[in-house]
Scaffold this motif. Structure first.
Motif, PDB file in Angstrom:
ATOM      1  N   ALA A   7       0.872  -1.166   0.100  1.00  0.00           N
ATOM      2  CA  ALA A   7       0.048  -0.065  -0.065  1.00  0.00           C
ATOM      3  C   ALA A   7       1.033   1.221  -0.036  1.00  0.00           C
ATOM      4  N   GLY A   8       0.562   2.253  -0.990  1.00  0.00           N
ATOM      5  CA  GLY A   8       1.479   3.427  -0.851  1.00  0.00           C
ATOM      6  C   GLY A   8       0.371   4.611  -0.423  1.00  0.00           C
ATOM      7  N   ASN A   9       0.988   5.407   0.179  1.00  0.00           N
ATOM      8  CA  ASN A   9       0.407   6.648   1.258  1.00  0.00           C
ATOM      9  C   ASN A   9       0.810   7.785   0.426  1.00  0.00           C
ATOM     10  N   TRP A  10       0.462   8.646  -0.412  1.00  0.00           N
ATOM     11  CA  TRP A  10       1.038   9.609  -1.142  1.00  0.00           C
ATOM     12  C   TRP A  10       0.946  11.179   0.126  1.00  0.00           C
ATOM     13  N   LYS A  11       0.328  10.748   0.992  1.00  0.00           N
ATOM     14  CA  LYS A  11       0.194  12.219   1.873  1.00  0.00           C
ATOM     15  C   LYS A  11      -0.344  13.416   1.161  1.00  0.00           C
ATOM     16  N   MET A  12       0.190  14.409   1.327  1.00  0.00           N
ATOM     17  CA  MET A  12      -0.220  15.470   0.708  1.00  0.00           C
ATOM     18  C   MET A  12       0.785  15.815  -0.461  1.00  0.00           C
ATOM     19  N   ASN A  13       1.050  14.935  -1.316  1.00  0.00           N
ATOM     20  CA  ASN A  13       1.782  14.964  -2.386  1.00  0.00           C
ATOM     21  C   ASN A  13       1.203  14.443  -3.776  1.00  0.00           C
ATOM     22  N   GLY A  14       1.397  15.347  -4.853  1.00  0.00           N
ATOM     23  CA  GLY A  14       0.770  14.724  -6.063  1.00  0.00           C
ATOM     24  C   GLY A  14       0.003  15.656  -6.683  1.00  0.00           C
ATOM     25  N   THR A  15      -0.013  15.822  -8.022  1.00  0.00           N
ATOM     26  CA  THR A  15      -0.859  16.718  -8.980  1.00  0.00           C
ATOM     27  C   THR A  15      -1.107  15.678 -10.112  1.00  0.00           C
ATOM     28  N   GLY A  16      -2.203  16.217 -11.060  1.00  0.00           N
ATOM     29  CA  GLY A  16      -2.141  15.387 -12.188  1.00  0.00           C
ATOM     30  C   GLY A  16      -1.083  14.866 -12.733  1.00  0.00           C
ATOM     31  N   ARG A  17       0.130  15.515 -13.006  1.00  0.00           N
ATOM     32  CA  ARG A  17       1.355  14.911 -13.508  1.00  0.00           C
ATOM     33  C   ARG A  17       1.873  13.673 -13.058  1.00  0.00           C
ATOM     34  N   ASP A  18       1.616  13.355 -11.825  1.00  0.00           N
ATOM     35  CA  ASP A  18       1.850  12.258 -11.086  1.00  0.00           C
ATOM     36  C   ASP A  18       1.097  10.939 -11.191  1.00  0.00           C
ATOM     37  N   LEU A  19       0.225  11.201 -12.121  1.00  0.00           N
ATOM     38  CA  LEU A  19      -0.691  10.029 -12.356  1.00  0.00           C
ATOM     39  C   LEU A  19      -0.027   8.978 -13.156  1.00  0.00           C
ATOM     40  N   LEU A 228       2.935  -0.447   4.410  1.00  0.00           N
ATOM     41  CA  LEU A 228       2.512   0.802   4.084  1.00  0.00           C
ATOM     42  C   LEU A 228       3.549   1.691   3.923  1.00  0.00           C
ATOM     43  N   VAL A 229       3.590   2.207   2.731  1.00  0.00           N
ATOM     44  CA  VAL A 229       4.848   2.853   2.200  1.00  0.00           C
ATOM     45  C   VAL A 229       4.287   4.541   1.848  1.00  0.00           C
TER      46      VAL A 229
END
Ligand code: PGA
Length: 250
Positions: A7-19, A228-229
């Motif tokens: 399981a990956g937890n992106w937390k408060m990271n990532g916008t559309g370009r990270d899909l 959980l990463v």
């Protein structure tokens, strides 16, 4: 047999370009020997669900409100997460417990909401550095388990993540003996409370600075059913070898 879970937890990271990370993970793991879950920020959830449709990957939320709907500005309900395509939700992460003063009782109510919405709850428990030094790890974890998990859960609806707070985002990792001790303890607690069958079906994840170079050793620990990463789930080059290590673990 418990299905292993990365399981990956992106937390408060990532916008559309990270899909693209999701597309790349799906390309590398077409028939994975474990479940792969990514929990992006809620702004990306629907697009992430669309991106992984028809692949081996599922998506989840990082928190939900305990109520179904209502006057709770800025919050999101479990039903809304499910509607956006989530299958699971992380609840009681230490950053939520700390930043938002979430108590065990809050977490338990959120798990009930997740159950009602048909979501799997990944409930996080774990001690601070001071609590470990004071030899309180097992009692803290016991309290968190007892208080944060409602009676209605089953092996299909609950996953527990042991995340020592001092290991999150720090590069510090407990020894395999320390992980084995806490995971064995959690397993015993679940057996006592839910009986042997449900108690042995609930999956236990380890979380806290899991990286490609330590994943295999962690996955070899008894009663570690996955990870959980956080940081290492933000890049396919880091997360993919962790998935592979889990697939290769006994
Ligand atoms: P980390 O985070 O892998 O960046 O240490 C783990 C987590 O908080 O779930």
């Amino acid at each position: 047999m418990r299905t292993k879970l990365a399981a990956g937890n992106w937390k408060m990271n990532g916008t559309g370009r990270d899909l693209g990370v999701l597309t790349e993970l799906a390309r590398r793991h077409t028939q994975p020997g474990c479940e792969i879950l990514i929990c992006p920020p809620v702004s990306l959830l629907h697009r992430a669900a669309q991106t992984v449709q028809g692949t081996s990957i599922s998506v989840g939320g990082q928190d939900c409100h305990a109520a179904r709907s209502g006057a709770h500005t800025g919050d999101i309900s479990a039903e809304m997460l499910a509607d956006a395509g989530a299958r699971s939700v992380i609840l009681g992460h230490s950053e939520r417990r700390e930043d938002h003063a979430e108590t065990n009782a809050h977490v338990r109510d959120k798990v009930r909401a997740a159950l009602a919405a048909g979501l799997v709850s990944i409930v996080c428990v774990g001690e601070t550095k001071d609590q470990r030094l004071a030899n309180e790890t097992l009692s803290v974890v016991a309290d968190q388990l007892a208080g944060s998990i409602p009676d209605q859960v089953t092996g299909d609806t609950l996953v527990v993540a042991y995340e020592p707070i001092w290991a999150i985002g720090t590069g510090l990792v407990p020894t395999v003996e320390q992980i084995a001790e806490v995971h064995g303890f959690i397993r015993a607690q679940l057996h006592d409370r839910f009986g042997a069958q449900t108690g042995s079906q609930i999956r236990l994840l380890y979380g806290g600075s899991v990286k490609p170079d330590n994943a295999a050793a962690i996955f070899a620990v008894p009663d570690v059913d996955g990870a959980l990463v956080g940081g290492a789930s933000l890049s396919a080059d880091d997360f993919s070898p962790i998935v592979s290590a889990l697939e290769g673990s006994a």
